[in-house]
Write a protein that holds these residues in place. Sequence first.
Motif, PDB file in Angstrom:
ATOM      1  N   GLY A   1       0.811  -1.212   0.000  1.00  0.00           N
ATOM      2  CA  GLY A   1       0.000   0.000   0.000  1.00  0.00           C
ATOM      3  C   GLY A   1       0.841   1.258   0.000  1.00  0.00           C
TER       4      GLY A   1
ATOM      5  N   SER B   1       3.985   1.543  -0.991  1.00  0.00           N
ATOM      6  CA  SER B   1       4.775   1.688  -2.213  1.00  0.00           C
ATOM      7  C   SER B   1       3.903   2.071  -3.398  1.00  0.00           C
ATOM      8  CB  SER B   1       5.534   0.389  -2.507  1.00  0.00           C
ATOM      9  OG  SER B   1       4.633  -0.681  -2.708  1.00  0.00           O
ATOM     10  N   LYS B   2       2.676   1.587  -3.410  1.00  0.00           N
ATOM     11  CA  LYS B   2       1.790   1.911  -4.538  1.00  0.00           C
ATOM     12  C   LYS B   2       1.251   3.341  -4.461  1.00  0.00           C
ATOM     13  CE  LYS B   2       1.843  -2.053  -6.683  1.00  0.00           C
ATOM     14  NZ  LYS B   2       2.968  -2.601  -5.921  1.00  0.00           N
ATOM     15  N   SER B   3       1.280   3.933  -3.295  1.00  0.00           N
ATOM     16  CA  SER B   3       0.769   5.296  -3.161  1.00  0.00           C
ATOM     17  C   SER B   3       1.914   6.297  -3.022  1.00  0.00           C
ATOM     18  CB  SER B   3      -0.178   5.388  -1.962  1.00  0.00           C
ATOM     19  OG  SER B   3       0.448   4.875  -0.785  1.00  0.00           O
ATOM     20  N   ALA B   4       2.551   6.317  -1.867  1.00  0.00           N
ATOM     21  CA  ALA B   4       3.573   7.325  -1.601  1.00  0.00           C
ATOM     22  C   ALA B   4       4.801   7.152  -2.491  1.00  0.00           C
ATOM     23  CB  ALA B   4       3.983   7.261  -0.123  1.00  0.00           C
TER      24      ALA B   4
ATOM     25  N   ALA C   1       4.227   8.040  -6.197  1.00  0.00           N
ATOM     26  CA  ALA C   1       4.099   9.501  -6.301  1.00  0.00           C
ATOM     27  C   ALA C   1       5.474  10.158  -6.246  1.00  0.00           C
ATOM     28  CB  ALA C   1       3.213  10.015  -5.172  1.00  0.00           C
TER      29      ALA C   1
ATOM     30  N   CYS D   1       7.329  11.408   0.990  1.00  0.00           N
ATOM     31  CA  CYS D   1       6.768  10.315   0.199  1.00  0.00           C
ATOM     32  C   CYS D   1       7.759   9.156   0.121  1.00  0.00           C
ATOM     33  CB  CYS D   1       6.413  10.800  -1.207  1.00  0.00           C
ATOM     34  SG  CYS D   1       4.885  11.760  -1.309  1.00  0.00           S
TER      35      CYS D   1
ATOM     36  N   GLY E   1       7.045   5.827   1.876  1.00  0.00           N
ATOM     37  CA  GLY E   1       6.872   4.852   0.801  1.00  0.00           C
ATOM     38  C   GLY E   1       7.771   3.648   0.961  1.00  0.00           C
TER      39      GLY E   1
END
Length: 273
Positions: free
Chosen positions: A174, A176-179, A182, A218, A222
């Motif tokens: 979660g 790594s896929k978001s922060a 980005a 991030c 991340g």
Amino acid sequence: MDPVVSIRPLLAVTVAGLAALAVLLLNKRERLRDLVSPLAAIAMFAIVVSMAPTVLAGGTVELRLFEILPGIDFAFRVDALGMVFATVSSLLWIVAAIYSVGYMRHLNEHAQTRFFACFASSLAAAAGGAFAANLFTLVIFYEVLSLVTYPLVYHHEDEEGWRGSRKYLVYLMGASKSALLAALALTYHIAGSLDFVAGGLLAGSDASAALLTVVYFCYLFGFAKAAVMPMHAWLPAAMVAPTPVSALLHAVAVVKMGVFCVLRVVFHVFGPG
């Protein structure tokens, strides 16, 4: 000193990857299967150490495989920071591999082939991350490490194991896929590249301080394997795994991979300044 072009970084990753494949193929021959990880660990350590003279002399060992996008390559580069992480992880793999064989045999654990295959795969991912020449390659191996260690966390396959493994995957994937994605997108937008640069890829950029601060955090959150609050709750939950896995998570690969990634960002993306 000019970079030395060599296949050895790829060999270090390949040895551990082939070890995982060999473990799967030797599923029915337990004695041979149990020899694979210790032998592969020794071979990987020897390959890593063979690059030390070049790095100690102030040089780097590089290997560019192919280009993904302009400014984004799948490539390896062995420098001082990567050499430290790879040396520590490959050396500790020898100890962990020998201990794991005795542990799994003594307790007559189930799914031993899966266990040893995932264990070897995790070290292949750790070596790939250590020798990554840019953020793209680093994140690829970071994600692979998350996926191949997931079966190790749920190894016991009981309710506690499934609960801990779900938290493990949600936090790591979660974040790594978001922060993290980005951060990669913003870095590429600002610098036009994802390569690691001595002194910092973003050092001297005209981006605002506020934007760079957002990008930094991030990356920090991340790379959740570093277990920085509040992205730390996965770590105690993952301790439901067998003892060798806990050792792998803490000392050999996973947490150290997170810390290593943060250090990469500090030294070669933002710059110490």
